[in-house]
Design a protein around this motif. Structure first.
Motif, PDB file in Angstrom:
ATOM      1  N   TRP A   1      62.592  28.719  42.187  1.00  0.00           N
ATOM      2  CA  TRP A   1      62.539  27.330  42.635  1.00  0.00           C
ATOM      3  C   TRP A   1      63.968  26.817  42.777  1.00  0.00           C
ATOM      4  CZ3 TRP A   1      57.786  26.362  44.138  1.00  0.00           C
ATOM      5  CH2 TRP A   1      56.710  26.966  43.495  1.00  0.00           C
ATOM      6  N   ALA A   2      64.172  25.867  43.672  1.00  0.00           N
ATOM      7  CA  ALA A   2      65.528  25.432  43.992  1.00  0.00           C
ATOM      8  C   ALA A   2      66.005  24.212  43.215  1.00  0.00           C
ATOM      9  CB  ALA A   2      65.628  25.151  45.492  1.00  0.00           C
ATOM     10  N   SER A   3      65.109  23.351  42.803  1.00  0.00           N
ATOM     11  CA  SER A   3      65.516  22.071  42.225  1.00  0.00           C
ATOM     12  C   SER A   3      64.733  21.750  40.955  1.00  0.00           C
ATOM     13  CB  SER A   3      65.280  20.948  43.238  1.00  0.00           C
ATOM     14  OG  SER A   3      65.964  21.220  44.442  1.00  0.00           O
ATOM     15  N   PRO A   4      65.358  21.035  40.021  1.00  0.00           N
ATOM     16  CA  PRO A   4      64.664  20.681  38.772  1.00  0.00           C
ATOM     17  C   PRO A   4      63.342  19.945  39.003  1.00  0.00           C
ATOM     18  CG  PRO A   4      66.991  20.179  38.592  1.00  0.00           C
ATOM     19  CD  PRO A   4      66.748  20.571  40.024  1.00  0.00           C
ATOM     20  N   GLU A   5      63.276  19.108  40.030  1.00  0.00           N
ATOM     21  CA  GLU A   5      62.026  18.377  40.280  1.00  0.00           C
ATOM     22  C   GLU A   5      60.882  19.299  40.700  1.00  0.00           C
ATOM     23  OE1 GLU A   5      64.670  17.854  43.969  1.00  0.00           O
ATOM     24  OE2 GLU A   5      64.941  17.789  41.804  1.00  0.00           O
ATOM     25  N   ASP A   6      61.213  20.540  41.061  1.00  0.00           N
ATOM     26  CA  ASP A   6      60.165  21.512  41.395  1.00  0.00           C
ATOM     27  C   ASP A   6      59.347  21.894  40.165  1.00  0.00           C
ATOM     28  OD1 ASP A   6      61.167  21.439  43.942  1.00  0.00           O
ATOM     29  OD2 ASP A   6      62.299  23.302  43.749  1.00  0.00           O
ATOM     30  N   LEU A   7      59.846  21.532  38.984  1.00  0.00           N
ATOM     31  CA  LEU A   7      59.145  21.868  37.750  1.00  0.00           C
ATOM     32  C   LEU A   7      58.109  20.819  37.348  1.00  0.00           C
ATOM     33  CD1 LEU A   7      62.001  23.370  35.566  1.00  0.00           C
ATOM     34  CD2 LEU A   7      60.363  24.536  37.050  1.00  0.00           C
ATOM     35  N   ARG A   8      57.908  19.838  38.192  1.00  0.00           N
ATOM     36  CA  ARG A   8      56.850  18.864  37.908  1.00  0.00           C
ATOM     37  C   ARG A   8      55.498  19.518  38.160  1.00  0.00           C
ATOM     38  NH1 ARG A   8      59.817  14.284  41.351  1.00  0.00           N
ATOM     39  NH2 ARG A   8      61.463  13.803  39.857  1.00  0.00           N
ATOM     40  N   THR A   9      54.567  19.253  37.281  1.00  0.00           N
ATOM     41  CA  THR A   9      53.222  19.808  37.423  1.00  0.00           C
ATOM     42  C   THR A   9      52.576  19.266  38.693  1.00  0.00           C
ATOM     43  OG1 THR A   9      53.021  19.936  35.031  1.00  0.00           O
ATOM     44  CG2 THR A   9      50.975  20.059  36.296  1.00  0.00           C
ATOM     45  N   GLY A  10      51.950  20.148  39.443  1.00  0.00           N
ATOM     46  CA  GLY A  10      51.268  19.763  40.678  1.00  0.00           C
ATOM     47  C   GLY A  10      50.350  20.867  41.145  1.00  0.00           C
TER      48      GLY A  10
ATOM     49  N   HIS B   1      51.813  25.358  36.136  1.00  0.00           N
ATOM     50  CA  HIS B   1      52.365  25.656  34.813  1.00  0.00           C
ATOM     51  C   HIS B   1      53.886  25.790  34.910  1.00  0.00           C
ATOM     52  CE1 HIS B   1      48.242  26.294  33.599  1.00  0.00           C
ATOM     53  NE2 HIS B   1      48.093  27.146  34.590  1.00  0.00           N
ATOM     54  N   PRO B   2      54.580  24.665  35.074  1.00  0.00           N
ATOM     55  CA  PRO B   2      56.041  24.717  35.202  1.00  0.00           C
ATOM     56  C   PRO B   2      56.709  25.358  33.988  1.00  0.00           C
ATOM     57  CG  PRO B   2      55.200  22.507  35.643  1.00  0.00           C
ATOM     58  CD  PRO B   2      54.063  23.310  35.100  1.00  0.00           C
TER      59      PRO B   2
END
Length: 155
Positions: A43-52, A57-58
């Motif tokens: 993943w490229a950005s920290p916000e990609d770790l938000r659950t969605g 399972h970030p």
């Protein structure tokens, strides 16, 4: 005859080459996304770790560089460094009125070099092979630019 019509075979060559390169450029982004989803990493950005829906399972490890994903990203970045210049100077080249043979060799040569560069990068070929393919494409674009300048300055 206007340069930018389908009656001009040089413009048709440009249309085909440009469309292929736009598809290549846009498609490489989708390949990167596919690879990220396939391995759940890179993943490229920290916000990609938000659950969605995509990332149920970030995990912080998903932000680590993953060569499988990053290789595609590097190919995409390389395309972004080369294809826009081709698209811009290629159109000017058409207007400058080269022969159909010269246009075909340079434009289709560029397309072939970019596609082969991607294959070489994807299959982890040596830098020398990739550099050779880059050089072929780069020289094609440079020749088109010099041709445009030569024709324009000769007016």
């Amino acid at each position: 005859m206007s340069s930018l019509t389908m009656q001009n075979p040089v413009f048709v060559i440009y249309m085909i080459a440009a469309a292929l390169m736009v598809l290549k450029l846009m498609g490489q982004g989708w390949v990167t996304v596919y690879r990220m989803l396939k391995v759940g990493s890179g993943w490229a950005s920290p916000e990609d770790l938000r659950t969605g829906l995509i990332n149920r399972h970030p995990d912080l490890a998903q932000l680590e560089i993953n060569d499988y994903v990053d290789r595609s990203r590097r190919i995409h970045r390389n395309d972004l460094e080369n294809i826009p210049a081709f698209l811009a100077v290629g159109l000017l080249f058409v207007i400058a009125g080269p022969s159909t043979l010269l246009a075909g060799v340079l434009m289709y040569g560029f397309v072939a070099a970019r596609l082969l560069h991607t294959v070489a990068y994807t299959t982890q070929q040596s830098h020398e092979i990739r550099a050779t393919l880059y050089t072929i494409g780069s020289v094609a674009v440079i020749v088109m630019a010099v041709y445009v300048l030569w024709v324009t300055l000769a007016l």
